[in-house]
Design a protein around this motif. Structure first.
Motif, short mmCIF file in Angstrom:
data_model
loop_
_atom_site.label_atom_id
_atom_site.label_comp_id
_atom_site.label_asym_id
_atom_site.label_seq_id
_atom_site.Cartn_x
_atom_site.Cartn_y
_atom_site.Cartn_z
N THR A 95 -2.46 -3.81 11.34
CA THR A 95 -1.21 -3.81 10.57
C THR A 95 -1.08 -2.54 9.73
O THR A 95 0.00 -1.95 9.65
CB THR A 95 -1.13 -5.05 9.66
OG1 THR A 95 -2.33 -5.14 8.86
CG2 THR A 95 -0.98 -6.32 10.48
N GLN A 96 -2.18 -2.10 9.13
CA GLN A 96 -2.14 -0.88 8.34
C GLN A 96 -1.89 0.34 9.21
O GLN A 96 -1.17 1.26 8.83
CB GLN A 96 -3.45 -0.71 7.56
CG GLN A 96 -3.65 -1.69 6.42
CD GLN A 96 -2.68 -1.45 5.27
OE1 GLN A 96 -2.38 -0.32 4.92
NE2 GLN A 96 -2.19 -2.53 4.69
N ILE A 145 -11.74 -10.53 14.35
CA ILE A 145 -10.28 -10.67 14.37
C ILE A 145 -9.69 -10.27 13.03
O ILE A 145 -8.64 -9.62 12.97
CB ILE A 145 -9.90 -12.12 14.74
CG1 ILE A 145 -10.21 -12.38 16.22
CG2 ILE A 145 -8.44 -12.38 14.45
CD1 ILE A 145 -9.95 -13.79 16.66
N PHE A 146 -10.37 -10.64 11.93
CA PHE A 146 -9.90 -10.22 10.60
C PHE A 146 -9.83 -8.70 10.52
O PHE A 146 -8.84 -8.13 10.05
CB PHE A 146 -10.85 -10.76 9.52
CG PHE A 146 -10.55 -10.24 8.14
CD1 PHE A 146 -9.67 -10.92 7.31
CD2 PHE A 146 -11.14 -9.07 7.66
CE1 PHE A 146 -9.38 -10.45 6.04
CE2 PHE A 146 -10.86 -8.59 6.40
CZ PHE A 146 -9.98 -9.28 5.59
N ALA A 147 -10.90 -8.03 10.98
CA ALA A 147 -10.93 -6.57 10.94
C ALA A 147 -9.80 -5.98 11.78
O ALA A 147 -9.17 -4.99 11.39
CB ALA A 147 -12.29 -6.06 11.44
N ALA A 148 -9.54 -6.60 12.94
CA ALA A 148 -8.48 -6.09 13.82
C ALA A 148 -7.11 -6.27 13.20
O ALA A 148 -6.24 -5.39 13.31
CB ALA A 148 -8.55 -6.81 15.17
N LEU A 159 3.43 -13.92 5.04
CA LEU A 159 3.92 -13.54 3.71
C LEU A 159 2.83 -12.77 2.95
O LEU A 159 3.11 -11.76 2.29
CB LEU A 159 4.34 -14.79 2.93
CG LEU A 159 5.65 -15.45 3.36
CD1 LEU A 159 5.91 -16.72 2.54
CD2 LEU A 159 6.82 -14.47 3.20
N TRP A 160 1.59 -13.25 3.08
CA TRP A 160 0.47 -12.54 2.44
C TRP A 160 0.24 -11.18 3.10
O TRP A 160 -0.01 -10.19 2.42
CB TRP A 160 -0.80 -13.38 2.51
CG TRP A 160 -0.89 -14.49 1.52
CD1 TRP A 160 -0.94 -15.82 1.79
CD2 TRP A 160 -0.95 -14.37 0.10
NE1 TRP A 160 -1.02 -16.55 0.62
CE2 TRP A 160 -1.04 -15.67 -0.43
CE3 TRP A 160 -0.94 -13.29 -0.79
CZ2 TRP A 160 -1.11 -15.93 -1.80
CZ3 TRP A 160 -1.01 -13.54 -2.15
CH2 TRP A 160 -1.09 -14.83 -2.65
N ILE A 161 0.33 -11.14 4.42
CA ILE A 161 0.13 -9.87 5.12
C ILE A 161 1.25 -8.89 4.77
O ILE A 161 1.00 -7.70 4.55
CB ILE A 161 0.06 -10.10 6.64
CG1 ILE A 161 -1.19 -10.92 6.99
CG2 ILE A 161 0.03 -8.76 7.39
CD1 ILE A 161 -1.32 -11.29 8.45
N GLY A 162 2.48 -9.40 4.71
CA GLY A 162 3.59 -8.54 4.28
C GLY A 162 3.39 -8.03 2.86
O GLY A 162 3.67 -6.86 2.56
#
Length: 333
Positions: free
Chosen positions: A305-306, A297-300, A44-47
């Motif tokens: 996604t972007q 992993i955060f950077a990936a 939900l946050w990523i969306g």
């Protein structure tokens, strides 16, 4: 060597560098760790971060219309400028810096605005974005100055350096004067050199760009939109940080610092900031106490996604603009 071959070699080299950096960073990362993180992240946050970034794309399109003269061709609305911006992002994923020409070429085709005028507006945009990047770096330093000092002290012993400078103050001041005189004479001596001319032209572009904004029809809207665009960059990064357990406790100031490093990584002349973005974001997260694996992993996740989002939007914008017939200059009466 012809220009086409030279350009092809440059593109291949930049892609090769990007792929090598990316491989070097992730060669020891187990794919199962990435998959587990994807499953446990709050989408939900990523969306929400994707929605926020989409708003940022629209803001970029609208801001661009403020710079485009209405005296040429058909007036450009925010929808077409948005689509042109997304096509520019799509082109940048293939060839570094090609997006600036691509988005201008699209509006020349559909609206008849001269390519030279559009390229001039892009130079103004890039000059302002550079100023905002510098301003954001300064803001991050003010909010996280202790971290900056800690990182610097890891490379240089600042306390002993300051003590030595104080004990040899006359020598330091004299050296500073000689240093500035040397570069002043060097600049005067080689002021007609190509590199010096490029530097002068670069700063003239920034100055003229800032000056020209005051003469446009809505300068307040331009500056407010520019601020909003960088707020969008921050919120995009902040939302993703909340989605991942290992970064959910980062303060807004720390996320701002991560955003700054990511922005610097995206400036590098490689396709889509691949490799350079991941390296700088992971590095600063490790300094903030995040594990090396989680930082990478955060950077990936945020870059991936972007990247997919821009690819989809770019293709949709390209299809939309290709359906618009080419502008035909009316015959003079």
């Amino acid at each position: 060597m012809n220009s086409t071959l030279k350009k092809g070699i440059q593109i291949a080299l930049s892609l090769g560098v990007a792929v090598w950096i990316f491989w070097f960073l992730y060669k020891d990362i187990d794919a199962s760790n990435l998959w587990n993180q994807l499953q446990t992240s709050n989408w939900l946050w990523i969306g929400g971060s994707l929605v926020i970034s989409w708003i940022g794309f629209w803001l970029r399109g609208w801001r661009w219309t403020l710079l485009i003269s209405k005296e040429e061709g058909i007036p450009v609305d925010s929808t077409r400028s948005y689509h042109a911006v997304m096509i520019g992002y799509l082109a940048n994923l293939l060839v570094p810096r090609a997006g600036e020409v691509a988005r201008c070429g699209i509006l020349t085709r559909t609206n008849g605005v001269s390519l030279g005028h559009l390229l001039g507006t892009v130079i103004i945009e890039r000059s302002i974005d550079l100023l905002f990047l510098v301003g954001t770096i300064l803001l991050a330093f003010l909010l996280e100055n202790q971290l900056f000092l800690d990182l610097s002290s890891g490379l240089v012993d600042l306390s002993s350096l300051g003590e030595k400078a104080a004990n040899n103050l006359p020598l330091v001041l004299g050296g500073a004067v000689v240093f500035f005189l040397f570069f002043y004479i060097l600049f005067r001596r080689f002021r007609n050199h190509g590199l010096i001319n490029k530097l002068q032209g670069f700063f003239r572009q920034i100055f003229s760009g800032v000056k020209s904004i005051s003469q446009m029809r809505n300068p307040q809207g331009f500056w407010l939109t520019s601020v909003a665009i960088w707020v969008v960059y921050f919120l995009t990064m902040y939302f993703v940080s909340l989605a991942i357990e290992s970064t959910a406790n980062l303060t807004p100031g720390e996320v701002l610092l991560v955003m700054v490093m990511g922005s610097i990584g995206m400036v590098a002349p490689v396709q889509g900031g691949i490799g350079t973005f991941h390296a700088l974001v992971a590095y600063i997260l490790i300094q903030l106490g995040v594990s090396e694996t989680d930082g990478k992993i955060f950077a990936a996740i945020i870059h991936g996604t972007q990247l997919v989002f821009m690819l989809i939007l770019g293709l949709l914008s390209w299809l939309a603009m290709m359906r618009i017939p080419a502008w035909i200059k009316p015959d003079k009466v």
